[in-house]
Scaffold this motif. Structure first.
Motif: not given
Lengths: 118, 837
Positions: B58-66, B476-485
């Motif tokens: 999931a983190m890889l997905i969020r990095v890709q879409l950031a 980008f905000i979404s990806s930031l949130g995913s790293f906090v999670m």
């Protein structure tokens, strides 16, 4: 004959499920038979609509009658407040009421929605 | 034989005696354990490892879409990553985790010592581990599935996915689902038959009601997926065109079979979590659960309704409006029983005096997140809205709000609540609150944004998007949130490790609960209860402290050891009165070996070593037969004392013991699969293009009549053999031979009556129906031979005829399947030949 309590509990929604499958199958098969690949472009197949609408009405009334009958039977049996039979009796009443409402609610659309078109 | 039960043992001596028989042995013999405590923990731990892998993806997905036009991954890599993320989270984490929790917890809540079929639990675990490992190995090897977790055809068909990727999913997931089906049967039978004495159905802890409903849904929900996976694999491997529209197949058939499983799956995942909430919340509210009865009624209604809305994932596939209305209405209705539960929980809180501990914090997280997910679910249930939002990130946001809200938050609450039970230590809670808030805030920042990107038109499953789309900031905000999670989850893991290492020890029942799992020392002994409880009120309003001491002193039922066998008590399904003693088989490596052989079946198919598949399959059947000697007795026992001056027969001499019910449930699952197959054939006739077929299927009547006569003769002989009378062996021999002949008949029919099955879906369907019937008859022949062997070796008498009764159930069922398989192809062929409207 006494119906096992777990069967009595699921009977109403089992009936609803059967009606669901039959309606879905009847609608799909009916559209296939009256129009095949052209069904989507056909004018309203009024005979199919009539049959399905009648079936919804019959199914709803049948569910209502079965519900009323089961209620009457339960009232005839003397029951204490905290027994297993009273537990299942109360549960079955709730579930029957839900299935009774769900029947016309889910299938009533056959009376006016596009039958075969998309 | 030892008859130690005659003398009263001290609590310590009783503990040692029971532990000797029930306990897991050290070293390599750990692999032979079948104890539910160990198997349950293995399930949960393995599921958490898979969760970590899925989270990393999931983190890889969020990095890709950031960022827009990202080059972090290419399209192929991204397809593998998002497919594996979904598949892992759904199949390798969510379901197995609650299976593990249930395997660990359920026997304790019910007041018994283990699940009904502990060897099946162990077998299920190994299947899960091996199947999941296949998927992870494929990911590491760069050949992971890449067609989405739903494997839509034709994207997953060999034309567009020629590599091994889709095969990995189809075979790996089917392998894993063996564990789900075996768990479903076990859970149902355990709840119905292995409760504490006096625990009538209305006295069951609410968690057991939830699991009874969930397991029944699994029993009916998983077979269509397994069938669909097998059909798709057959199409990919042997060109049987079930989903190929150029040959009379239809990609929509896959969607129907998949979502027939896939939507109930959401409730299958949610309900165990809801069961945990219904158990935990009253404890922290210090009041009984409000609306116990209406919650059970809501569960039953929800179970049925959830099967009536699978098409709400298919609103945009061109299904007629009126049919959409059926599913849309059911989708809206299912919100009602869900809301009933929510309001019951709120009522429980309002009636009590809530204590705000860490589990309650996670329950608060559940309420907030799940209610939002539920409301967007009602929005998506409406056809016009769904047409706008379908396949956008709005749907991604909705499903994560439902699944994380409905499963992950409750499971974290459950973990904090029951970890003290598993470890014997209480949380230190230094990191717990920080972990919760990071997960909660991170989750909402991540997924709330997806509602917005979705409403602004961002499609799901795209690996990049243009800079001018206007989605970049939100992503980008979404990806930031995913790293906090993710950091929150890491903190949670650390908190659990600290709990294991430094948690405070406690005496008993730290939360002051009223359920039976706390009426034992923690961590629990392998046998749970030194003697089995008897309950006289609802099993969430007990006094575990007093009860625990009494049970440890051997004052309940079966507070002794007999013949060095594992024993527990079976009760009447409704009333909970003691009915018989269930005598368990001993610990064994057989579950592991059988799972390895089962892995051989799937591995050979995956590697296209088709010559090996039948050999591995025969090995599986033989190994299962090796399970049986340990379950038999060579003498009638009539009745066995169970303590407190009560005697009941052993399960082998009982009318309907757990194994009888297991066969009934296995038949229900199999029948669901068979009906799905017939539905598939009829669906293709109604909906698929390229019908009527150019090929003609003509079934000769004479061989069908011969097979029908053989089947009826077989059923008759099986029925006559069942009482284990004088001529039972003779009848069983005839039964086995006629079933074997029927098998040959079906093979002959499939080879001669059907034109090349790769030519058209009608031929493929008829072919598979014959093969399906042939397999059932073959299995019946094996069971007939098995019955004969049991009689010859003294395992069967007029009292001990359980083997024959179970076998007879299957024989009669396969006769019905055989009969239907003779009629259906003729029906389908006649419909196909005259299907031009």
């Amino acid at each position: 004959m006494t119906v096992p309590p777990l069967i009595a509990l699921i009977a109403s929604f089992a009936l609803w499920s059967l009606i669901f499958i039959l309606f879905y199958a009847a609608q799909a098969t009916g559209c296939h038979l009256v129009g095949g690949d052209n069904a989507m472009r056909m004018s309203d197949p009024y005979i199919l609509r009539g049959v399905l609408s009648l079936c919804v009405a019959v199914a709803s009334v049948a569910m209502l009658l079965l519900f009323l009958k089961s209620l009457r039977l339960r009232r005839q049996q003397p029951q204490q407040a905290e027994t297993t039979s009273s537990f299942f009796s109360e549960l079955a009443t709730y579930v029957w009421a839900a299935a009774l409402f769900a029947t016309p609610f889910c299938f009533g659309g056959v009376a006016w929605l596009t039958l075969c078109g998309t | 034989m030892t008859e130690r039960h005659e003398q009263k043992l001290s609590p310590v001596a009783l503990h040692h005696a029971l532990e000797e028989v029930w306990g897991t042995k050290p070293g390599w013999r750990r692999l032979a354990t079948i104890n539910h405590n160990v198997v349950g923990k293995r399930f949960m731990l393995t599921a958490l490892i898979f969760f970590a892998i899925g989270g990393l993806l999931a983190m890889l997905i969020r990095v890709q879409l950031a960022s827009s036009e990202s080059v972090f991954m290419d399209a192929d890599q991204y397809a593998q990553v998002f497919t594996m993320h979904g598949s892992i989270m759904m199949f390798l984490f969510a379901i197995p985790f609650f299976e593990g929790l249930t395997i660990y917890l359920l026997p304790k809540l019910l007041g018994t010592r283990d699940l009904a079929f502990p060897r099946m639990s162990a077998y299920g675990y190994w299947c899960y581990l091996f199947g999941g490992s296949i998927l992870i190995a494929a990911l590491v090897g760069g050949v992971a599935p890449d067609s989405g977790w739903f494997m839509y055809t034709p994207l997953s068909s060999s034309t567009y996915a020629p590599g091994i990727n889709s095969d990995v999913w189809l075979l790996g997931i089917t392998f894993v689902e063996i564990s789900a089906l075996s768990a479903a049967i076990e859970i149902i039978v355990t709840i119905l038959k292995l409760r504490a004495a006096g625990m009538s159905l209305d006295r069951m802890p609410i968690f057991a009601w939830y699991m009874l409903v969930v397991a029944t849904m699994m029993l009916v929900g998983f077979p269509p997926l397994i069938l669909g996976s097998i059909l798709l694999e057959l199409e990919r491997a042997f060109d049987l065109p079930f989903f190929d529209p150029t040959h009379g197949g239809d990609p929509l058939l896959w969607q129907h079979l998949f979502w027939l499983f896939g939507h109930p799956e959401v409730y299958i995942i949610f309900l165990p979590a809801a069961g945990a909430i219904s158990t935990i919340l009253p404890v922290f509210a210090s009041t009984p659960l409000a609306g116990y009865r209406i919650i059970v009624a809501a569960l039953v209604s929800m179970a049925f309704l959830s099967f009536g809305l699978w098409v709400h994932h298919m609103y945009t596939t061109g299904i007629p409006h009126v049919a959409l209305s059926f599913f849309s209405a059911a989708s809206a209705l299912v919100a009602v029983p869900t809301a009933i539960q929510i309001f019951a929980w709120l009522a429980t809180i309002s009636h009590g005096r809530p204590r705000f501990s860490i589990p309650m914090l996670h329950i608060f997280g559940f309420f907030f997140v799940f209610v939002i997910g539920g409301l967007t679910g009602v929005m998506l249930a409406m056809v016009p809205f769904d047409w706008q939002a379908h396949d956008t990130h709005f749907v991604v946001a909705h499903l994560h709000y439902v699944l994380v809200g409905g499963f992950v938050f409750p499971m974290m609450a459950a973990a904090y609540y029951w970890l003290p039970h598993i470890t014997g230590r209480q949380p230190v809670q230094h990191l717990s609150q920080a972990a919760f808030w990071m997960i909660f805030i991170g989750f909402n920042v991540t997924f709330f944004m997806m509602h917005l990107t979705g409403l602004r038109g961002m499609p799901r499953r795209v690996f990049e998007y243009p800079r001018e789309s206007g989605w970049e900031t939100l992503n980008f905000i979404s990806s930031l949130g995913s790293f906090v999670m993710a950091m929150g989850f890491a903190l949670l893991a650390l908190d659990f490790i600290l709990l294991f290492r430094f948690g405070r020890r406690y005496h008993r029942n730290p939360w002051k609960a009223g359920t039976l799992e706390w009426a034992m020392p923690t961590p629990p002994a392998s046998y749970n209860f030194a003697s089995l409880p008897s309950v006289d009120r609802r099993a969430d309003q007990l006094d575990p402290n007093m009860l625990g001491a009494q049970l440890a002193a051997g004052e309940g039922y079966l507070g002794f050891l007999r013949d060095d066998r594992m024993e527990l008590l079976a009760v009447n399904i409704v009333s909970g009165e003691p009915e018989h003693v269930v005598r368990f088989p001993r610990q064994s490596y057989l579950p592991l070996l059988t799972a390895v052989a089962t892995g051989g079946v799937f591995g050979s198919l995956l590697l296209k070593l088709y010559w090996l598949t039948p050999l591995a399959f025969i090995a599986v059947v033989l190994l299962f037969l090796c399970w049986t000697p340990d379950t038999g007795e060579k003498r009638d026992m009539h009745s066995l004392p169970i303590g407190n001056h009560v005697e009941v027969p052993p399960h082998l001499e009982a009318e309907r013991p757990p194994s009888w019910w297991a066969m009934i449930l296995a038949i229900v699952a199999d029948a669901t699969s068979y009906i799905s197959l017939l539905f598939g054939g009829l669906f293709l006739w109604v909906s698929a293009p390229n019908w009527p077929p150019a090929v003609t299927v003509e079934i000769a009547i004479a061989p069908c009549v011969v097979i029908a006569v053989l089947l009826m003769l077989s059923a008759l002989c099986s029925h006559r053999a069942t009482p284990a009378g004088q001529h039972a062996s003779r009848y069983l021999l005839i039964c086995a031979l006629t079933q074997a002949a029927s098998t040959v008949g079906f093979v002959w029919l499939s080879l001669t009556s059907v034109p090349d099955p790769s030519q058209h879906a009608v031929a493929a369907t008829v072919f598979i129906v014959f093969v399906y019937a042939g397999l059932h008859c073959g299995l019946s022949a094996v069971l007939g031979g098995y019955g004969l062997w049991r009689i010859r070796n003294g395992y069967v008498s007029a009292r001990r005829n359980l083997d024959l009764r179970i076998s007879n159930l299957w024989q009669e069922y396969s006769t019905i399947i055989g009969g239907a398989s003779l009629v259906f192809p003729a029906l389908l062929a006649s419909l196909a030949n005259g299907s031009a409207p």
